[in-house]
Design a protein around this motif. Structure first.
Motif, PDB file in Angstrom:
ATOM      1  N   GLN B 150      10.219  -5.148  12.994  1.00  0.00           N
ATOM      2  CA  GLN B 150      11.604  -5.157  12.522  1.00  0.00           C
ATOM      3  C   GLN B 150      11.827  -4.330  11.264  1.00  0.00           C
ATOM      4  N   LEU B 151      10.760  -4.189  10.460  1.00  0.00           N
ATOM      5  CA  LEU B 151      10.925  -3.503   9.175  1.00  0.00           C
ATOM      6  C   LEU B 151      10.184  -2.173   9.196  1.00  0.00           C
ATOM      7  N   ASP B 152      10.725  -1.236   8.439  1.00  0.00           N
ATOM      8  CA  ASP B 152      10.142   0.102   8.428  1.00  0.00           C
ATOM      9  C   ASP B 152       9.158   0.205   7.253  1.00  0.00           C
ATOM     10  N   TYR B 153       7.869  -0.047   7.499  1.00  0.00           N
ATOM     11  CA  TYR B 153       6.862  -0.075   6.442  1.00  0.00           C
ATOM     12  C   TYR B 153       6.556   1.321   5.901  1.00  0.00           C
ATOM     13  N   ALA B 154       6.267   1.383   4.610  1.00  0.00           N
ATOM     14  CA  ALA B 154       5.802   2.639   4.001  1.00  0.00           C
ATOM     15  C   ALA B 154       4.329   2.801   4.356  1.00  0.00           C
ATOM     16  N   PHE B 155       4.025   3.809   5.164  1.00  0.00           N
ATOM     17  CA  PHE B 155       2.669   3.980   5.679  1.00  0.00           C
ATOM     18  C   PHE B 155       2.303   5.453   5.675  1.00  0.00           C
ATOM     19  N   SER B 156       1.109   5.783   5.191  1.00  0.00           N
ATOM     20  CA  SER B 156       0.654   7.161   5.203  1.00  0.00           C
ATOM     21  C   SER B 156      -0.548   7.231   6.129  1.00  0.00           C
ATOM     22  N   SER B 157      -0.535   8.218   7.025  1.00  0.00           N
ATOM     23  CA  SER B 157      -1.643   8.293   7.990  1.00  0.00           C
ATOM     24  C   SER B 157      -2.947   8.599   7.262  1.00  0.00           C
ATOM     25  N   LYS B 158      -2.852   9.175   6.060  1.00  0.00           N
ATOM     26  CA  LYS B 158      -4.048   9.492   5.303  1.00  0.00           C
ATOM     27  C   LYS B 158      -4.507   8.305   4.460  1.00  0.00           C
ATOM     28  N   LEU B 159      -3.529   7.659   3.761  1.00  0.00           N
ATOM     29  CA  LEU B 159      -3.882   6.595   2.814  1.00  0.00           C
ATOM     30  C   LEU B 159      -3.763   5.193   3.394  1.00  0.00           C
ATOM     31  N   GLY B 160      -2.980   5.035   4.440  1.00  0.00           N
ATOM     32  CA  GLY B 160      -2.726   3.690   4.959  1.00  0.00           C
ATOM     33  C   GLY B 160      -1.457   3.130   4.370  1.00  0.00           C
ATOM     34  N   TYR B 161      -1.398   1.810   4.217  1.00  0.00           N
ATOM     35  CA  TYR B 161      -0.193   1.191   3.647  1.00  0.00           C
ATOM     36  C   TYR B 161      -0.074   1.570   2.188  1.00  0.00           C
ATOM     37  N   LEU B 162       1.139   1.982   1.818  1.00  0.00           N
ATOM     38  CA  LEU B 162       1.362   2.364   0.419  1.00  0.00           C
ATOM     39  C   LEU B 162       1.785   1.131  -0.385  1.00  0.00           C
ATOM     40  N   THR B 163       1.266   1.051  -1.594  1.00  0.00           N
ATOM     41  CA  THR B 163       1.557  -0.116  -2.438  1.00  0.00           C
ATOM     42  C   THR B 163       1.839   0.331  -3.872  1.00  0.00           C
ATOM     43  N   ALA B 164       2.431  -0.572  -4.648  1.00  0.00           N
ATOM     44  CA  ALA B 164       2.805  -0.252  -6.029  1.00  0.00           C
ATOM     45  C   ALA B 164       1.574   0.044  -6.874  1.00  0.00           C
ATOM     46  N   CYS B 165       0.510  -0.725  -6.668  1.00  0.00           N
ATOM     47  CA  CYS B 165      -0.696  -0.525  -7.451  1.00  0.00           C
ATOM     48  C   CYS B 165      -1.768   0.120  -6.570  1.00  0.00           C
ATOM     49  N   PRO B 166      -2.414   1.188  -7.075  1.00  0.00           N
ATOM     50  CA  PRO B 166      -3.402   1.911  -6.255  1.00  0.00           C
ATOM     51  C   PRO B 166      -4.510   1.010  -5.708  1.00  0.00           C
ATOM     52  N   THR B 167      -4.846  -0.070  -6.408  1.00  0.00           N
ATOM     53  CA  THR B 167      -5.946  -0.926  -5.918  1.00  0.00           C
ATOM     54  C   THR B 167      -5.595  -1.600  -4.597  1.00  0.00           C
ATOM     55  N   ASN B 168      -4.308  -1.625  -4.253  1.00  0.00           N
ATOM     56  CA  ASN B 168      -3.914  -2.276  -3.004  1.00  0.00           C
ATOM     57  C   ASN B 168      -3.641  -1.305  -1.857  1.00  0.00           C
ATOM     58  N   VAL B 169      -3.637  -0.014  -2.203  1.00  0.00           N
ATOM     59  CA  VAL B 169      -3.347   0.998  -1.184  1.00  0.00           C
ATOM     60  C   VAL B 169      -4.388   0.937  -0.065  1.00  0.00           C
ATOM     61  N   GLY B 170      -3.933   1.238   1.154  1.00  0.00           N
ATOM     62  CA  GLY B 170      -4.878   1.291   2.280  1.00  0.00           C
ATOM     63  C   GLY B 170      -4.553   0.179   3.252  1.00  0.00           C
ATOM     64  N   THR B 171      -5.324  -0.883   3.188  1.00  0.00           N
ATOM     65  CA  THR B 171      -5.048  -2.017   4.071  1.00  0.00           C
ATOM     66  C   THR B 171      -4.073  -2.984   3.409  1.00  0.00           C
ATOM     67  N   GLY B 172      -3.966  -2.924   2.078  1.00  0.00           N
ATOM     68  CA  GLY B 172      -3.101  -3.868   1.372  1.00  0.00           C
ATOM     69  C   GLY B 172      -3.592  -5.304   1.479  1.00  0.00           C
ATOM     70  N   ILE B 173      -4.850  -5.434   1.829  1.00  0.00           N
ATOM     71  CA  ILE B 173      -5.351  -6.797   2.074  1.00  0.00           C
ATOM     72  C   ILE B 173      -6.099  -7.330   0.855  1.00  0.00           C
ATOM     73  N   ARG B 174      -5.862  -8.578   0.554  1.00  0.00           N
ATOM     74  CA  ARG B 174      -6.748  -9.285  -0.372  1.00  0.00           C
ATOM     75  C   ARG B 174      -7.221 -10.568   0.314  1.00  0.00           C
ATOM     76  N   VAL B 175      -8.547 -10.659   0.425  1.00  0.00           N
ATOM     77  CA  VAL B 175      -9.156 -11.835   1.039  1.00  0.00           C
ATOM     78  C   VAL B 175      -9.770 -12.634  -0.093  1.00  0.00           C
ATOM     79  N   SER B 176      -9.478 -13.933  -0.168  1.00  0.00           N
ATOM     80  CA  SER B 176     -10.078 -14.693  -1.258  1.00  0.00           C
ATOM     81  C   SER B 176     -10.420 -16.114  -0.839  1.00  0.00           C
ATOM     82  N   ALA B 177     -11.406 -16.662  -1.506  1.00  0.00           N
ATOM     83  CA  ALA B 177     -11.805 -18.040  -1.252  1.00  0.00           C
ATOM     84  C   ALA B 177     -11.846 -18.762  -2.587  1.00  0.00           C
ATOM     85  N   MET B 178     -11.332 -20.001  -2.612  1.00  0.00           N
ATOM     86  CA  MET B 178     -11.406 -20.822  -3.820  1.00  0.00           C
ATOM     87  C   MET B 178     -12.641 -21.709  -3.676  1.00  0.00           C
ATOM     88  N   LEU B 179     -13.580 -21.550  -4.608  1.00  0.00           N
ATOM     89  CA  LEU B 179     -14.860 -22.255  -4.494  1.00  0.00           C
ATOM     90  C   LEU B 179     -15.006 -23.290  -5.598  1.00  0.00           C
TER      91      LEU B 179
END
Lengths: 356, 356
Positions: B150-179
């Protein structure tokens, strides 16, 4: 004879009661006396010390107050037994390091203890529970009168009784009271009180006398000098000051409960919670927590029936008592564990602080 | 609607179970996405932010995962409610200070939460109890797939998903576990573990994310960067590292019990004793003591039936939860008293640690 078999069992000693004993733990009067024509112990040769001891010891042992008592030369006491007697306030820390020519004689029930060749030839004390300084004075005065009939005291008509240290010259009396002052400590007024007491020429010391910490909120108040005042003047002055401190502590406790009940409950509750659930505890921590526990009993947060238990724990949690009562606790770490085990076990059926 | 009426009641949330949940409290996967041709929220004008929100919010609200969910613009949340959502890990601390043009949509049961106009246009997370990172990924991946239609995502075929902070560019994924790592902390190995994890390119953070303390021995492990790796690679790497930490924690607990049982009991007993008897307690102290209490439950020193109670206390002892649940606790001092009252009351029928 095992020293513990002679000493009053700890549950019995904890049951002792006296006037104002929620604040005044004990009252003590000690007299310093020396024999004429024999060097003070610090100056005497070993032979002189032994000669003096041999003169004094039979007289002391034969006092009616010492019937069924315990008499020993210091050389025959183990380091552990010496420590035990320090914890019972029956000998001084200084006396514990004495050897040839020094002795101690104690009465059954521990009211009387007479050190031979401590700093002076004779250091005799009467120790009573609660606030009864006059009674303690009368008791030790009787002993002194009986001994004076048999021994030739060093006495100057100008200076009074002569002693090794000038601070004891004159009456040779030291009157002291052991006070439990958690209220004043919690109200952060203890330094003011100590300063005020010092200004009156009285000393404030810790649990084990000169130079020791005020563990468990215990403070010992005593006269500093003995010259130029009559025994009864000194006694009266101490009584007056102790009565004032008792009133101050009592007011501090009332005020804390009125104005800072939650903070007081928080202190006492936490102390109880740790005592009842720790698996290792130093003697110092135990004293400080038991002090708050005792305050909780005084406040009625715990049943009054456990007062003796709390006092017994104070006694047996001290290192030498613990080591004597429980084998295999030579190392401090071992004692810390056994101490925590004992306290936990004794408190297991007692609930946390309850307020009406 | 009162936010608390929407959120899962604390006893219910505490009952949630998952694999390895004595060590892994929760698993979380979040994705960062942005719309094409609209400035990132940090650069956007207020009008642009509102326009973007109006585009995204209906799509998010209409997700099947958000049925009976809760949607609100940040402007309409009180500071207290924002804090409550932070404590539930449903919004970030950064999102709490956002105003016009920012919103959050959460699912009934709190598995899904989607922040609109946080640092990125969309920050969507799936949060599950215990160690189930893959499941969390699959759940948020489904949401992402539905939204992408439904939404038109900002996506670059070279970089992947574009994000405000460079550390999130690409997959835009953060996986975390609370231990929950009290064993490693008690064994004094936590700094080594943190260093080792950092070397693997993963971050270790405190209870409330970036820049917060490791209260209550809680540590959050997550990937640092998202560029140059596939989602599944990142997920797999996290899973492997978390599994290793779980094993390490488990070994540390076993070893502590074998080699230092008294010390462990001492820590846990004291923590329980204070929790059960204090009359005032800060949130920080409560977290740290509850951590040891939970370890005691894990060790079997307390009945397993109180696990949910312990987890519930963790939740409601946090400042905003407490303030929301108990009126007249606006001041920290008032909360400290109420917090202690609640814990004391809940623990009153539970005995100290018992070992076989």
């Amino acid at each position: 004879m095992n020293l513990l078999d002679f000493l009053t069992p700890s549950p019995e000693i904890a049951k002792r009661e006296g006037p104002d004993d929620t604040i005044v733990i004990s009252s003590r009067v000690r007299l310093a006396r020396n024999l004429k024509n024999i060097s003070f112990p610090g100056w005497a040769t070993k032979q002189d010390r032994i000669r003096a001891m041999d003169l004094m010891r039979p007289a002391v042992e034969n006092l009616p107050q010492m019937k069924d008592g315990f008499s020993t030369i210091m050389d025959e006491l183990s380091p552990l037994d010496k420590q035990l007697l320090i914890e019972r306030h029956l000998i001084s820390r200084e006396h514990a390091v004495k050897s040839a020519g020094s002795a101690v004689v104690m009465s059954k029930g521990e009211i009387f203890s007479i050190m031979i060749n401590e700093e002076d030839h004779l250091r005799m004390q009467a120790l009573l529970p609660g606030f009864q300084l006059e009674s303690a004075f009368n008791k030790i005065d009787e002993v002194d009168t009986l001994l004076e009939k048999q021994l030739d005291y060093a006495f100057s008509s100008k200076l009074g009784y002569l002693t090794a240290c000038p601070t004891n010259v004159g009456t040779g009396i030291r009157v002291s009271a052991m006070l439990h002052l958690p209220g004043i400590v919690l109200a952060e007024q203890i330094n003011q009180i100590i300063q005020a007491v010092n200004k009156l020429g009285l000393a404030v010391r810790g649990l084990y006398g000169e130079g020791t910490d005020a563990l468990g909120n215990f403070f010992q108040v005593s006269n500093q000098q003995t010259l130029g005042e009559e025994e009864l003047q000194i006694l009266e002055r101490l009584q007056k000051v102790v009565a004032q401190i008792v009133e101050h502590e009592s007011n501090a406790r009332t005020l804390l409960l009125e104005k800072q009940k939650t903070a007081v409950l928080n202190h006492i509750g936490r102390a109880y919670g740790i005592l009842a659930n720790a698996y290792s505890m130093s003697s110092k921590e135990a004293m400080n927590l038991l002090s708050l526990f005792r305050l909780g009993i005084d406040y009625g947060f715990f049943p009054n029936t456990i007062r003796a238990l709390s006092d017994e724990l104070f006694l047996i949690c001290q290192p030498a008592h613990l080591q004597k009562l429980y084998p295999n606790t030579n190392e401090p770490e071992e004692r810390d564990i056994v101490r925590a085990d004992i306290i936990r076990e004794r408190l297991k059926d007692i609930k946390g602080p309850i307020t009406k």
